[in-house]
Design an enzyme around this catalytic site. Structure first.
Site, PDB file in Angstrom:
ATOM      1  N   TYR A   1      42.907  -3.738 -67.548  1.00  0.00           N
ATOM      2  CA  TYR A   1      43.018  -2.382 -68.099  1.00  0.00           C
ATOM      3  C   TYR A   1      43.198  -1.343 -66.993  1.00  0.00           C
ATOM      4  O   TYR A   1      43.601  -0.213 -67.252  1.00  0.00           O
ATOM      5  CB  TYR A   1      41.792  -2.006 -68.955  1.00  0.00           C
ATOM      6  CG  TYR A   1      41.582  -2.831 -70.208  1.00  0.00           C
ATOM      7  CD1 TYR A   1      42.532  -3.760 -70.639  1.00  0.00           C
ATOM      8  CD2 TYR A   1      40.440  -2.687 -70.984  1.00  0.00           C
ATOM      9  CE1 TYR A   1      42.338  -4.530 -71.781  1.00  0.00           C
ATOM     10  CE2 TYR A   1      40.235  -3.449 -72.135  1.00  0.00           C
ATOM     11  CZ  TYR A   1      41.175  -4.362 -72.516  1.00  0.00           C
ATOM     12  OH  TYR A   1      40.959  -5.112 -73.647  1.00  0.00           O
TER      13      TYR A   1
ATOM     14  N   HIS B   1      39.852 -13.468 -70.426  1.00  0.00           N
ATOM     15  CA  HIS B   1      40.629 -12.542 -71.260  1.00  0.00           C
ATOM     16  C   HIS B   1      41.660 -13.260 -72.137  1.00  0.00           C
ATOM     17  O   HIS B   1      41.784 -12.992 -73.330  1.00  0.00           O
ATOM     18  CB  HIS B   1      41.322 -11.511 -70.363  1.00  0.00           C
ATOM     19  CG  HIS B   1      41.708 -10.253 -71.065  1.00  0.00           C
ATOM     20  ND1 HIS B   1      41.870  -9.067 -70.401  1.00  0.00           N
ATOM     21  CD2 HIS B   1      41.962  -9.983 -72.366  1.00  0.00           C
ATOM     22  CE1 HIS B   1      42.213  -8.132 -71.269  1.00  0.00           C
ATOM     23  NE2 HIS B   1      42.276  -8.669 -72.469  1.00  0.00           N
TER      24      HIS B   1
HETATM   25  N1  LIG Z   1      40.542  -9.199 -75.721  1.00  0.00           N
HETATM   26  C1  LIG Z   1      41.733  -8.688 -75.910  1.00  0.00           C
HETATM   27  O1  LIG Z   1      42.770  -9.299 -75.620  1.00  0.00           O
HETATM   28  C2  LIG Z   1      41.845  -7.314 -76.500  1.00  0.00           C
HETATM   29  C3  LIG Z   1      43.075  -6.864 -77.008  1.00  0.00           C
HETATM   30  C4  LIG Z   1      43.136  -5.598 -77.583  1.00  0.00           C
HETATM   31  C5  LIG Z   1      41.999  -4.811 -77.623  1.00  0.00           C
HETATM   32  N2  LIG Z   1      40.832  -5.253 -77.080  1.00  0.00           N
HETATM   33  C6  LIG Z   1      39.604  -4.404 -77.066  1.00  0.00           C
HETATM   34  O2  LIG Z   1      39.378  -3.919 -78.371  1.00  0.00           O
HETATM   35  C7  LIG Z   1      39.312  -2.501 -78.355  1.00  0.00           C
HETATM   36  C8  LIG Z   1      39.791  -1.942 -79.670  1.00  0.00           C
HETATM   37  O3  LIG Z   1      41.172  -2.196 -79.871  1.00  0.00           O
HETATM   38  P1  LIG Z   1      42.280  -1.042 -79.772  1.00  0.00           P
HETATM   39  O4  LIG Z   1      41.719   0.063 -78.977  1.00  0.00           O
HETATM   40  O5  LIG Z   1      43.525  -1.678 -79.329  1.00  0.00           O
HETATM   41  O6  LIG Z   1      42.524  -0.649 -81.289  1.00  0.00           O
HETATM   42  P2  LIG Z   1      41.596  -0.087 -82.475  1.00  0.00           P
HETATM   43  O7  LIG Z   1      40.211   0.162 -82.039  1.00  0.00           O
HETATM   44  O8  LIG Z   1      41.864  -0.947 -83.670  1.00  0.00           O
HETATM   45  O9  LIG Z   1      42.320   1.292 -82.781  1.00  0.00           O
HETATM   46  C9  LIG Z   1      42.286   2.368 -81.895  1.00  0.00           C
HETATM   47  C10 LIG Z   1      43.189   3.427 -82.503  1.00  0.00           C
HETATM   48  O10 LIG Z   1      42.597   3.892 -83.713  1.00  0.00           O
HETATM   49  C11 LIG Z   1      42.457   5.308 -83.660  1.00  0.00           C
HETATM   50  N3  LIG Z   1      41.174   5.644 -84.249  1.00  0.00           N
HETATM   51  C12 LIG Z   1      39.937   5.300 -83.810  1.00  0.00           C
HETATM   52  N4  LIG Z   1      38.998   5.814 -84.630  1.00  0.00           N
HETATM   53  C13 LIG Z   1      39.643   6.503 -85.591  1.00  0.00           C
HETATM   54  C14 LIG Z   1      39.213   7.248 -86.714  1.00  0.00           C
HETATM   55  N5  LIG Z   1      37.925   7.384 -87.013  1.00  0.00           N
HETATM   56  N6  LIG Z   1      40.161   7.828 -87.491  1.00  0.00           N
HETATM   57  C15 LIG Z   1      41.462   7.700 -87.198  1.00  0.00           C
HETATM   58  N7  LIG Z   1      41.945   7.005 -86.143  1.00  0.00           N
HETATM   59  C16 LIG Z   1      41.032   6.416 -85.358  1.00  0.00           C
HETATM   60  C17 LIG Z   1      42.521   5.691 -82.209  1.00  0.00           C
HETATM   61  O11 LIG Z   1      43.153   6.933 -82.108  1.00  0.00           O
HETATM   62  P3  LIG Z   1      42.364   8.234 -81.512  1.00  0.00           P
HETATM   63  O12 LIG Z   1      42.276   8.007 -80.040  1.00  0.00           O
HETATM   64  O13 LIG Z   1      43.303   9.328 -81.899  1.00  0.00           O
HETATM   65  O14 LIG Z   1      41.033   8.314 -82.184  1.00  0.00           O
HETATM   66  C18 LIG Z   1      43.423   4.609 -81.612  1.00  0.00           C
HETATM   67  O15 LIG Z   1      44.777   4.969 -81.741  1.00  0.00           O
HETATM   68  C19 LIG Z   1      40.195  -2.140 -77.140  1.00  0.00           C
HETATM   69  O16 LIG Z   1      40.006  -0.819 -76.722  1.00  0.00           O
HETATM   70  C20 LIG Z   1      39.761  -3.190 -76.152  1.00  0.00           C
HETATM   71  O17 LIG Z   1      38.533  -2.816 -75.542  1.00  0.00           O
HETATM   72  C21 LIG Z   1      40.734  -6.494 -76.538  1.00  0.00           C
END
Ligand SMILES: NC(=O)c1ccc[n+]([C@@H]2O[C@H](COP(=O)([O-])OP(=O)(O)OC[C@H]3O[C@@H](n4cnc5c(N)ncnc54)[C@H](OP(=O)(O)O)[C@@H]3O)[C@@H](O)[C@H]2O)c1
Length: 267
Positions: free
Chosen positions: A39, A97
């Site tokens: 990241y 990862h």
């Molecule tokens: N292990 C892996 O390979 C892997 C892969 C992907 C992700 N991850 C981890 O999982 C975490 C979560 O996944 P992600 O960040 O990709 O996606 P996510 O949490 O599913 O979605 C984040 C998105 O949702 C929006 N959001 C969040 N809360 C909201 C709300 N209450 N209302 C409306 N929109 C909202 C955010 O926009 P705003 O900023 O505008 O709120 C952002 O665009 C990552 O940050 C990472 O730490 C791990």
């Protein structure tokens, strides 16, 4: 030892954006932060944590070993670099990862190195991410199921990953749902919106409460303080069996994260 139900994700967030998100998150009450070597934000996460004044003992920090650091000679040294950026002596959870592309580094080699990191006190718990059933079987063969705290996988209403979940559950491996909100995509779903309206909740709270009721840990990310705060309140939202059944029916095998050259042959 266990995996806390709700944390803060930091994927894609860089520089001041991640510093602000972590600061706002800690102020709002988050105590679990999920980052990764790839990241490129471990130093900013570490700085934001240090500036917050929250005691290390109250925090649960997760990082993930990148695929270039999976070999036995690189895994622990790369972790030590991560710890230095994060300004801590240990992480609470250390994950592989992604499995090694093309099996270049054998599962046994990196799982053994991961277990050594734990033995050295550099990680309190260890686990895997983006592992299929077959890869989980190999990881279990290497270090035993009890040593594997979680498999962090893409899991949201449109991709419920039931085969991996069932296998993990049978082996006592916890599931962490990443992209629980499908990066925002499920929030406009009419079924989710109807449940949210019925419950006086936000669509994000409904989806997070659904995942937590199924026993998964969640780590939603947000750049907005209001979203960080309201997401945290999902833990208090009670969904009915009917709500859960309606969300279960949204499964459509829609995978959002499958990077070419990295993704294994999914179940
Ligand atoms: N292990 C892996 O390979 C892997 C892969 C992907 C992700 N991850 C981890 O999982 C975490 C979560 O996944 P992600 O960040 O990709 O996606 P996510 O949490 O599913 O979605 C984040 C998105 O949702 C929006 N959001 C969040 N809360 C909201 C709300 N209450 N209302 C409306 N929109 C909202 C955010 O926009 P705003 O900023 O505008 O709120 C952002 O665009 C990552 O940050 C990472 O730490 C791990």
């Amino acid at each position: 030892m266990s995996i806390p139900a709700m944390g803060l994700g930091t994927f894609r967030l860089q520089g001041e954006v991640v510093t602000d998100s972590v600061r706002n998150g800690l102020e709002a009450g988050y105590r679990v932060i999920d980052t990764a070597q790839i990241y490129g934000n471990e130093a900013e996460v570490g700085a934001a944590i240090a500036a917050s004044g929250v005691a290390r003992s109250e925090l649960f920090i997760t990082t993930k070993i990148w695929t270039e650091n999976l070999s036995r000679d690189k895994l622990v040294p790369s972790l030590k670099e991560s710890l230095s950026k994060l300004r801590t002596d240990y992480v609470d959870l250390l994950l592989i990862h992604w499995p090694s592309p093309g099996g270049a580094v054998p599962v046994k080699e990196f799982m053994t190195a991961l277990a050594e990191a734990k033995e050295q006190g550099l990680a309190r718990q260890i686990g895997i991410s983006n592992f299929t059933v077959e890869l989980m079987q190999q990881a279990i063969a290497a270090v035993g199921a009890k040593a594997i705290a979680t498999n962090q996988i893409e899991l949201h209403p449109y991709l419920q990953n039931r085969k991996v979940v069932e296998f993990a559950r049978r082996n006592g491996i916890h599931i962490t749902s990443y992209m629980t909100l499908a990066y925002g995509k499920v929030l406009g779903d009419p079924v989710i919106q109807q449940i949210a309206a019925r419950r006086g909740a936000t669509p994000a709270q409904v989806v997070l409460a659904w995942a937590m009721k199924l026993g998964y840990a969640v780590i939603p990310s947000s750049t907005k303080r209001a979203n960080l705060e309201s997401n945290l309140k999902a833990a208090a939202l009670q969904l009915s069996d009917e709500d859960m059944a309606q969300i279960a029916a949204l499964e459509r095998g829609e995978r959002l994260t499958s990077p070419a050259g990295l993704a294994p042959a999914w179940d």
